[in-house]
Design a protein around this motif. Sequence first.
Motif, PDB file in Angstrom:
ATOM      1  N   SER A 234      40.957  36.500  40.001  1.00 41.39           N
ATOM      2  CA  SER A 234      39.817  36.408  39.128  1.00 41.39           C
ATOM      3  C   SER A 234      38.494  36.352  39.944  1.00 41.39           C
ATOM      4  CB  SER A 234      39.795  35.150  38.412  1.00 41.39           C
ATOM      5  OG  SER A 234      39.749  33.990  39.045  1.00 41.39           O
ATOM      6  N   THR A 235      38.561  36.539  41.208  1.00 45.21           N
ATOM      7  CA  THR A 235      37.471  36.447  42.152  1.00 45.21           C
ATOM      8  C   THR A 235      36.450  35.301  41.959  1.00 45.21           C
ATOM      9  OG1 THR A 235      36.107  38.111  40.864  1.00 45.21           O
ATOM     10  CG2 THR A 235      37.390  38.994  42.692  1.00 45.21           C
ATOM     11  N   ARG A 236      37.070  34.009  41.678  1.00 38.51           N
ATOM     12  CA  ARG A 236      36.412  32.856  41.747  1.00 38.51           C
ATOM     13  C   ARG A 236      36.933  31.897  42.607  1.00 38.51           C
ATOM     14  NH1 ARG A 236      36.131  32.240  35.229  1.00 38.51           N
ATOM     15  NH2 ARG A 236      38.349  32.295  35.617  1.00 38.51           N
ATOM     16  N   LEU A 237      36.152  30.694  42.775  1.00 42.00           N
ATOM     17  CA  LEU A 237      36.830  29.389  43.429  1.00 42.00           C
ATOM     18  C   LEU A 237      37.408  28.608  42.272  1.00 42.00           C
ATOM     19  CD1 LEU A 237      34.225  28.351  46.023  1.00 42.00           C
ATOM     20  CD2 LEU A 237      36.531  29.418  46.450  1.00 42.00           C
ATOM     21  N   VAL A 238      38.597  27.937  42.498  1.00 38.44           N
ATOM     22  CA  VAL A 238      39.380  27.320  41.571  1.00 38.44           C
ATOM     23  C   VAL A 238      39.475  25.668  42.169  1.00 38.44           C
ATOM     24  CG1 VAL A 238      41.567  28.126  42.583  1.00 38.44           C
ATOM     25  CG2 VAL A 238      41.370  26.853  40.055  1.00 38.44           C
ATOM     26  N   LEU A 239      39.272  24.704  41.583  1.00 40.07           N
ATOM     27  CA  LEU A 239      39.163  23.363  41.989  1.00 40.07           C
ATOM     28  C   LEU A 239      40.346  22.592  41.255  1.00 40.07           C
ATOM     29  CD1 LEU A 239      36.580  20.838  43.556  1.00 40.07           C
ATOM     30  CD2 LEU A 239      38.038  20.326  41.439  1.00 40.07           C
ATOM     31  N   PHE A 240      41.053  21.781  41.597  1.00 36.20           N
ATOM     32  CA  PHE A 240      41.948  20.793  40.855  1.00 36.20           C
ATOM     33  C   PHE A 240      42.453  19.792  41.366  1.00 36.20           C
ATOM     34  CE2 PHE A 240      46.266  19.359  40.241  1.00 36.20           C
ATOM     35  CZ  PHE A 240      46.559  19.454  38.818  1.00 36.20           C
ATOM     36  N   GLY A 241      42.371  18.732  40.572  1.00 33.88           N
ATOM     37  CA  GLY A 241      42.635  17.501  40.928  1.00 33.88           C
ATOM     38  C   GLY A 241      41.722  16.432  41.558  1.00 33.88           C
ATOM     39  N   GLY A 242      42.378  15.539  42.158  1.00 30.22           N
ATOM     40  CA  GLY A 242      41.534  14.634  43.082  1.00 30.22           C
ATOM     41  C   GLY A 242      41.690  13.331  42.736  1.00 30.22           C
ATOM     42  N   LEU A 243      41.128  12.413  43.553  1.00 31.44           N
ATOM     43  CA  LEU A 243      41.013  10.886  43.248  1.00 31.44           C
ATOM     44  C   LEU A 243      39.686  10.430  42.817  1.00 31.44           C
ATOM     45  CD1 LEU A 243      42.777   8.275  43.668  1.00 31.44           C
ATOM     46  CD2 LEU A 243      41.694   8.124  45.873  1.00 31.44           C
TER      47      LEU A 243
ATOM     48  N   PRO B  68      42.065  53.190  41.974  1.00 32.09           N
ATOM     49  CA  PRO B  68      41.594  52.023  41.166  1.00 32.09           C
ATOM     50  C   PRO B  68      42.465  51.521  40.158  1.00 32.09           C
ATOM     51  CG  PRO B  68      40.504  54.152  40.474  1.00 32.09           C
ATOM     52  CD  PRO B  68      41.481  54.429  41.795  1.00 32.09           C
ATOM     53  N   THR B  69      42.564  50.145  40.126  1.00 31.67           N
ATOM     54  CA  THR B  69      43.314  49.448  38.985  1.00 31.67           C
ATOM     55  C   THR B  69      42.372  48.515  38.328  1.00 31.67           C
ATOM     56  OG1 THR B  69      44.336  47.750  40.518  1.00 31.67           O
ATOM     57  CG2 THR B  69      45.621  49.807  40.191  1.00 31.67           C
ATOM     58  N   VAL B  70      42.647  48.497  37.012  1.00 29.33           N
ATOM     59  CA  VAL B  70      41.852  47.320  36.450  1.00 29.33           C
ATOM     60  C   VAL B  70      42.829  46.361  35.385  1.00 29.33           C
ATOM     61  CG1 VAL B  70      41.528  49.031  34.480  1.00 29.33           C
ATOM     62  CG2 VAL B  70      39.688  47.115  34.693  1.00 29.33           C
ATOM     63  N   THR B  71      42.203  45.186  35.239  1.00 32.19           N
ATOM     64  CA  THR B  71      42.911  44.395  34.365  1.00 32.19           C
ATOM     65  C   THR B  71      41.443  43.805  33.541  1.00 32.19           C
ATOM     66  OG1 THR B  71      42.761  42.688  35.907  1.00 32.19           O
ATOM     67  CG2 THR B  71      44.718  43.536  35.628  1.00 32.19           C
ATOM     68  N   ILE B  72      41.949  43.394  32.257  1.00 26.98           N
ATOM     69  CA  ILE B  72      41.011  42.747  31.549  1.00 26.98           C
ATOM     70  C   ILE B  72      41.401  41.534  30.755  1.00 26.98           C
ATOM     71  CG2 ILE B  72      39.843  45.162  31.088  1.00 26.98           C
ATOM     72  CD1 ILE B  72      40.941  45.105  28.286  1.00 26.98           C
ATOM     73  N   ALA B  73      40.355  40.823  30.118  1.00 26.09           N
ATOM     74  CA  ALA B  73      40.685  39.875  29.314  1.00 26.09           C
ATOM     75  C   ALA B  73      39.705  39.345  28.279  1.00 26.09           C
ATOM     76  CB  ALA B  73      40.982  38.381  30.627  1.00 26.09           C
TER      77      ALA B  73
ATOM     78  N   SER C 212      38.375  43.081  36.024  1.00 25.60           N
ATOM     79  CA  SER C 212      38.501  43.030  37.455  1.00 25.60           C
ATOM     80  C   SER C 212      39.294  44.307  38.197  1.00 25.60           C
ATOM     81  CB  SER C 212      39.623  41.792  37.694  1.00 25.60           C
ATOM     82  OG  SER C 212      39.801  41.745  39.169  1.00 25.60           O
ATOM     83  N   VAL C 213      38.631  45.000  39.238  1.00 30.26           N
ATOM     84  CA  VAL C 213      38.902  45.964  39.557  1.00 30.26           C
ATOM     85  C   VAL C 213      39.295  46.035  40.935  1.00 30.26           C
ATOM     86  CG1 VAL C 213      38.083  48.450  39.975  1.00 30.26           C
ATOM     87  CG2 VAL C 213      37.398  47.460  38.071  1.00 30.26           C
ATOM     88  N   LEU C 214      40.509  46.636  41.386  1.00 28.59           N
ATOM     89  CA  LEU C 214      40.840  46.677  42.712  1.00 28.59           C
ATOM     90  C   LEU C 214      40.814  48.093  43.210  1.00 28.59           C
ATOM     91  CD1 LEU C 214      43.753  44.036  42.571  1.00 28.59           C
ATOM     92  CD2 LEU C 214      41.447  43.698  43.373  1.00 28.59           C
ATOM     93  N   GLY C 215      40.661  48.470  44.297  1.00 25.34           N
ATOM     94  CA  GLY C 215      40.485  49.648  44.751  1.00 25.34           C
ATOM     95  C   GLY C 215      39.409  50.817  44.233  1.00 25.34           C
TER      96      GLY C 215
END
Length: 817
Positions: free
Chosen positions: A170-179, A573-578, A595-598
Amino acid sequence: MRSVLRPRGHGLVPRWLLVSAVVGILCGALPSALPQLLSENGGSVGLSAFTFVHPVGSERGGSPVLAATHNEDGVSGAKGGLAGTALPALTWSNLSSVASGTGPSPREGAAMAYDPKDGYVVLFGGSGPSGAELGDTWTYQNGTWSNLTATLSASPAPRSGAGMSWDPSSTRLVLFGGLGASGSLLNDTWVFSGGSWTNVTSRLLRSPPPMYTPSLTTDSADGAVLLFGGAWANGAFGQTWEWRGSGWTNLTGSLTVAPAARLWAASADDLWDGGVLVFGGYNDNATYFSDTWLFHAGTWTNLTPGLSVSPGRLIESSLLDEGGEQGLVLAFGSSVSGGGVPSENPSTWVWRSGGWVNASTTVSNAPALRDLAGQATIPYGGGDGVVFGGVGGTADLSDLELLHLPLDANASVGPSPVPLGTAVRFNAQIVGGVPPVAVRWGLGDGTVSTTQNGTHTYASPGTYAVAFLATDSLGAAFLENFSVRVVSGLAVTATASPGAMDLGMPTSFSSTVLGGSPPFSYVWDFGDGNSSTATSPTHDYGRAGVFTVHLSVTDTLGMSGSAWANVTVASLPTVTIAANPSSASPGQSVQFSSSVLGGTRPITFSWALGDGSVATSPDATHAYAAPGRFTVALEVTDALGRSSNASVILSVTSTGSPLKVVAAALPTQGNTSTSFVFNGTASGGSPPYTFVWSLGDGSAAVGRQVTHTFARGRTAPYNVTLNVTDPAGDRSEVSLQVLVSSVPTTSPGGGSSQHGGGGWLTTTVTEVMLAAVGVLVAVAAATLILSRRRKRPRKGSKEGGRSLPDPSEESAAGAPP
């Protein structure tokens, strides 16, 4: 739970006692004297947060060692040990001394990752010296810290020990969980892009349980983010999860082998072996691990049995990706000796091509030892590891340290000799150092250039001394000298057409030669290991990349000339959509992302949103005016005309309830002259509705209410079906049954064959009367015959010329009197 991450005051309390405390907390058996001792030394263990109560089983068995050779396509072949014996001469540099602006405060357990889309390191949270969890967001780019906290409209709650990594899908940072605050365990999921946080927890169908210190790592080979291990309410965590763009998937059930449950393990994206490397850690059975695992293509492989050496038992260490030939570097953390007492680790190890090697002697200028540091990889020289803060000795740290190759350069000047009037090309590839790196070319004729790569044409023949100088931001310098000879003679140019293409497209090469004495000989080096001696060759590149093509031309007198051309080959090129949300109501805005690759940039986008609307941006937002089922399609086309398509179906409904149908018949029984009335009703879905009846005798009708007569001459039940659809494409069906009786046919004398109008009664009476007359005639005939037999002639009388017997003789003979 502040104390489980790193108990305060550990520099004043014997290390063995602190380890006993942590083990006690994990196992639910805390020494009774520990709280008082920590209190006397200014520490706190926070016992009310949570404890591990379920011990985890022993490590599962491994599989054969995976050791691979490296090529341009990833992993192939089998090989043990390191790829060559030469180790990189790595060095540490303190970036805090040259960073502008005020940086983050001292802390440990901060989440840290590099965002290649926006080009900066992102740091979030951690735990400060006071023990409080932090919730600030920082970026580091080009030597400058920026605090984004006050500018954010949304942000994760304060925490430490969270996992954060780059998601390539998704070309984003993802953050999960923690204390979190007050020792609470968290399992919310956030994404960071374009300087903004977004909480996506409510959109998820499933999620890993609340935990902290998981190994959350980019898996470039699989285009996803891998989560393994951590600490949750039941102890050390041993499941394997994957984040791919928009949701979590638990892979645990599909695995035949996996590492034992653990926390504080080191992990990194292993580009060399094509997967995620995990090393060491600790579990709630007081077990310190020294095993090495690789997650590749959905499978865990235990590499430990095939290793000749290993870093030993380590926890809380940093595993940094140094990119390319340098491999992964394991540094810092706490090492555990045979007695089980951890101490800060002074050694540095390198993992490359299936083996560990101790590189402590090749690493210079090492910073203070630490553990629980935030870590990221900055693609300076192909990949440089950077760490921030952590616990060093008795205090939290706030220094930013970069592990990199020393400043070096691959510089070249040519051709030489060069014909007068022909441009000389000067090029430099910077390796190592701390950006920004300044370059300076002294071209020997009084000309100075600060361009890293360029050309220069000398005005007269001669020999020129050329000097190249590179200086990084910390003052490290690299100097190299060259000599260029300019002569009157051969001048060569080379051209590649096209210079940029997609994989599978051929490239044609041509040249011009000025001066010299023909005929000429040609040698083309295509930059991918292939060559040609043709004058104007054509070449197909078998892989994507940037290739430097070199042409050497020699005339009959031995005078030579050279030329260069660059060729860029992109994957198709390859593409996915959501769609977000995946279903909507009329008037509700729907976000479509791609999201496009290539492909060769620039990329053009063509959206067909299903209701006649179009869009030409990478992402589209649209609200549908009416209910329906819409096929949303995207076609992307790169600069060379290669295209790729993707589509998604979106349902737009007026209500959230499903379509329901009820049908009834009146009457439910009758004959072939009966008019049956069928009624249907519908609810839910998206009005208006379409009613279609299948009447069981091969006929059909349309409408909410229909009337039908069954004309067949038989008695039978008929199955009647009502099918209802709405504009959104939802469908519901219901069936019922009616009983239809046939009627006798009309008699020859007239009358109806229907049970009605008196026909049946008339026919029946006539039949009864005829039967009665027949009976009377039969009775009369029988009576006449009997009466004639009883009237016999007297004795001696004649009848028909025959004598009749005397009645007295019959009586004598036994006849009835």
